[in-house]
Design a protein around this motif. Sequence first.
Motif, PDB file in Angstrom:
ATOM      1  N   PHE A   1       0.858  -1.182   0.000  1.00  0.00           N
ATOM      2  CA  PHE A   1       0.000   0.000   0.000  1.00  0.00           C
ATOM      3  C   PHE A   1       0.890   1.227   0.000  1.00  0.00           C
ATOM      4  O   PHE A   1       2.101   1.138   0.243  1.00  0.00           O
ATOM      5  N   ILE A   2       0.301   2.376  -0.319  1.00  0.00           N
ATOM      6  CA  ILE A   2       1.050   3.625  -0.236  1.00  0.00           C
ATOM      7  C   ILE A   2       0.296   4.589   0.664  1.00  0.00           C
ATOM      8  O   ILE A   2      -0.927   4.536   0.769  1.00  0.00           O
ATOM      9  N   GLU A   3       1.051   5.447   1.313  1.00  0.00           N
ATOM     10  CA  GLU A   3       0.481   6.446   2.208  1.00  0.00           C
ATOM     11  C   GLU A   3      -0.231   7.532   1.388  1.00  0.00           C
ATOM     12  O   GLU A   3       0.002   7.663   0.186  1.00  0.00           O
TER      13      GLU A   3
ATOM     14  N   GLY B   1       1.572  11.978   3.350  1.00  0.00           N
ATOM     15  CA  GLY B   1       2.688  11.104   3.707  1.00  0.00           C
ATOM     16  C   GLY B   1       3.615  10.867   2.534  1.00  0.00           C
ATOM     17  O   GLY B   1       4.394   9.908   2.530  1.00  0.00           O
ATOM     18  N   LYS B   2       3.522  11.721   1.522  1.00  0.00           N
ATOM     19  CA  LYS B   2       4.391  11.699   0.335  1.00  0.00           C
ATOM     20  C   LYS B   2       4.252  10.409  -0.466  1.00  0.00           C
ATOM     21  O   LYS B   2       5.171   9.992  -1.152  1.00  0.00           O
ATOM     22  N   TYR B   3       3.073   9.782  -0.396  1.00  0.00           N
ATOM     23  CA  TYR B   3       2.808   8.532  -1.107  1.00  0.00           C
ATOM     24  C   TYR B   3       3.893   7.482  -0.834  1.00  0.00           C
ATOM     25  O   TYR B   3       4.301   6.723  -1.725  1.00  0.00           O
ATOM     26  N   THR B   4       4.362   7.447   0.406  1.00  0.00           N
ATOM     27  CA  THR B   4       5.395   6.490   0.814  1.00  0.00           C
ATOM     28  C   THR B   4       4.919   5.055   0.598  1.00  0.00           C
ATOM     29  O   THR B   4       3.774   4.716   0.900  1.00  0.00           O
ATOM     30  N   ILE B   5       5.800   4.210   0.087  1.00  0.00           N
ATOM     31  CA  ILE B   5       5.462   2.824  -0.219  1.00  0.00           C
ATOM     32  C   ILE B   5       5.712   1.924   0.989  1.00  0.00           C
ATOM     33  O   ILE B   5       6.680   2.101   1.722  1.00  0.00           O
ATOM     34  N   ARG B   6       4.820   0.949   1.197  1.00  0.00           N
ATOM     35  CA  ARG B   6       4.954  -0.045   2.262  1.00  0.00           C
ATOM     36  C   ARG B   6       4.805  -1.431   1.636  1.00  0.00           C
ATOM     37  O   ARG B   6       3.793  -1.716   0.988  1.00  0.00           O
ATOM     38  N   LEU B   7       5.798  -2.272   1.848  1.00  0.00           N
ATOM     39  CA  LEU B   7       5.821  -3.591   1.218  1.00  0.00           C
ATOM     40  C   LEU B   7       5.957  -4.709   2.238  1.00  0.00           C
ATOM     41  O   LEU B   7       6.553  -4.531   3.302  1.00  0.00           O
ATOM     42  N   GLY B   8       5.441  -5.887   1.870  1.00  0.00           N
ATOM     43  CA  GLY B   8       5.565  -7.067   2.713  1.00  0.00           C
ATOM     44  C   GLY B   8       6.687  -7.966   2.246  1.00  0.00           C
ATOM     45  O   GLY B   8       7.641  -7.542   1.590  1.00  0.00           O
ATOM     46  N   THR B   9       6.552  -9.259   2.544  1.00  0.00           N
ATOM     47  CA  THR B   9       7.587 -10.251   2.261  1.00  0.00           C
ATOM     48  C   THR B   9       7.718 -10.519   0.763  1.00  0.00           C
ATOM     49  O   THR B   9       6.726 -10.594   0.040  1.00  0.00           O
TER      50      THR B   9
ATOM     51  N   ASN C   1      21.681   2.439   0.408  1.00  0.00           N
ATOM     52  CA  ASN C   1      21.278   3.424  -0.601  1.00  0.00           C
ATOM     53  C   ASN C   1      20.312   2.877  -1.656  1.00  0.00           C
ATOM     54  O   ASN C   1      20.009   3.560  -2.625  1.00  0.00           O
ATOM     55  N   SER C   2      19.837   1.639  -1.460  1.00  0.00           N
ATOM     56  CA  SER C   2      19.023   1.024  -2.498  1.00  0.00           C
ATOM     57  C   SER C   2      17.657   0.553  -2.024  1.00  0.00           C
ATOM     58  O   SER C   2      16.871   0.054  -2.825  1.00  0.00           O
ATOM     59  N   LEU C   3      17.347   0.689  -0.752  1.00  0.00           N
ATOM     60  CA  LEU C   3      16.072   0.204  -0.227  1.00  0.00           C
ATOM     61  C   LEU C   3      14.914   1.056  -0.745  1.00  0.00           C
ATOM     62  O   LEU C   3      14.895   2.270  -0.563  1.00  0.00           O
ATOM     63  N   ILE C   4      13.960   0.420  -1.381  1.00  0.00           N
ATOM     64  CA  ILE C   4      12.783   1.121  -1.895  1.00  0.00           C
ATOM     65  C   ILE C   4      11.660   1.140  -0.869  1.00  0.00           C
ATOM     66  O   ILE C   4      10.950   2.142  -0.730  1.00  0.00           O
ATOM     67  N   ASP C   5      11.485   0.033  -0.163  1.00  0.00           N
ATOM     68  CA  ASP C   5      10.449  -0.052   0.859  1.00  0.00           C
ATOM     69  C   ASP C   5      10.569   1.095   1.855  1.00  0.00           C
ATOM     70  O   ASP C   5      11.666   1.463   2.276  1.00  0.00           O
ATOM     71  N   ASN C   6       9.433   1.677   2.209  1.00  0.00           N
ATOM     72  CA  ASN C   6       9.351   2.780   3.185  1.00  0.00           C
ATOM     73  C   ASN C   6       9.929   4.104   2.685  1.00  0.00           C
ATOM     74  O   ASN C   6      10.179   5.011   3.486  1.00  0.00           O
ATOM     75  N   GLN C   7      10.117   4.218   1.373  1.00  0.00           N
ATOM     76  CA  GLN C   7      10.629   5.468   0.802  1.00  0.00           C
ATOM     77  C   GLN C   7       9.470   6.320   0.271  1.00  0.00           C
ATOM     78  O   GLN C   7       8.506   5.797  -0.285  1.00  0.00           O
ATOM     79  N   PRO C   8       9.556   7.641   0.407  1.00  0.00           N
ATOM     80  CA  PRO C   8       8.549   8.526  -0.188  1.00  0.00           C
ATOM     81  C   PRO C   8       8.714   8.595  -1.703  1.00  0.00           C
ATOM     82  O   PRO C   8       9.792   8.305  -2.222  1.00  0.00           O
ATOM     83  N   PHE C   9       7.661   8.966  -2.381  1.00  0.00           N
ATOM     84  CA  PHE C   9       7.701   9.097  -3.833  1.00  0.00           C
ATOM     85  C   PHE C   9       8.394  10.405  -4.206  1.00  0.00           C
ATOM     86  O   PHE C   9       8.254  11.414  -3.513  1.00  0.00           O
TER      87      PHE C   9
END
Length: 228
Positions: A137-139, A143-151, A166-174
């Motif tokens: 889902f995204i915020e 919440g800057k459309y931050t992405i939330r990912l599972g397993t 420097n490469s983690l996408i999960d929990n990053q804002p758009f």
Amino acid sequence: MGKMEQRTLFQIGFFLLFAVATISAVPRDCTAIKRSNRRATSGIYVIQPQRSPPLVVNCVMRGNSSWTVIQRGSRLSKITWKESWTTYKYGFGDVLGDFWLGNEYIYLLTKQNRYKLRIEFRDTGNRVKYAEYSSFFIEPEGGKYTIRLGTFSGNVVDQMTRLLRNSLIDNQPFSTKDRDNDSLRGSCAASRGGWWFDACGCAYLNRKYPYWSGINIKKVTMMIQPTC
């Protein structure tokens, strides 16, 4: 983009919006369409997530399962992908080809239920590969459309939740070219298109040449499905 290209994906099926104007209950996603009609096949439909206007979407129907497509890109895309925050918010492109559904609508879709994300790749050797995340889902915009990912599961290397500096996408804002929310001193989105960036990273799919480290991508599709 020219004025013609700036028209959102919704114009392609605009006539369908009038067709559903008299229908009291519009399906909230492609899964609802499949549940109400087991014979429904892949194609263009109208859905209406909670608190959203009607949306023209591409549905992928496979057996008894169904997916709502939120993005499609290719090496031959006519889209530049280097669009503004507002354009990414409401979506753009051709629902029959390459497009972005729109952050606001992705947010409204994923707010109404629990969803998982599947990303399918067709590489230049015409092989199909995939990455799947057990929740997605995204915020909201605040919440800057931050992405939330599972397993993660799949037959490619995880490039979205893998703990790599420097490469983690999960929990990053758009981020977009005019709204830089990444952790890099420069702007990843200015050259790579709108996406969830840390410091650019190993995957960004909203660009003329979609990138996922380890795959030579010809086409990519992002789609979601309820998990309950």
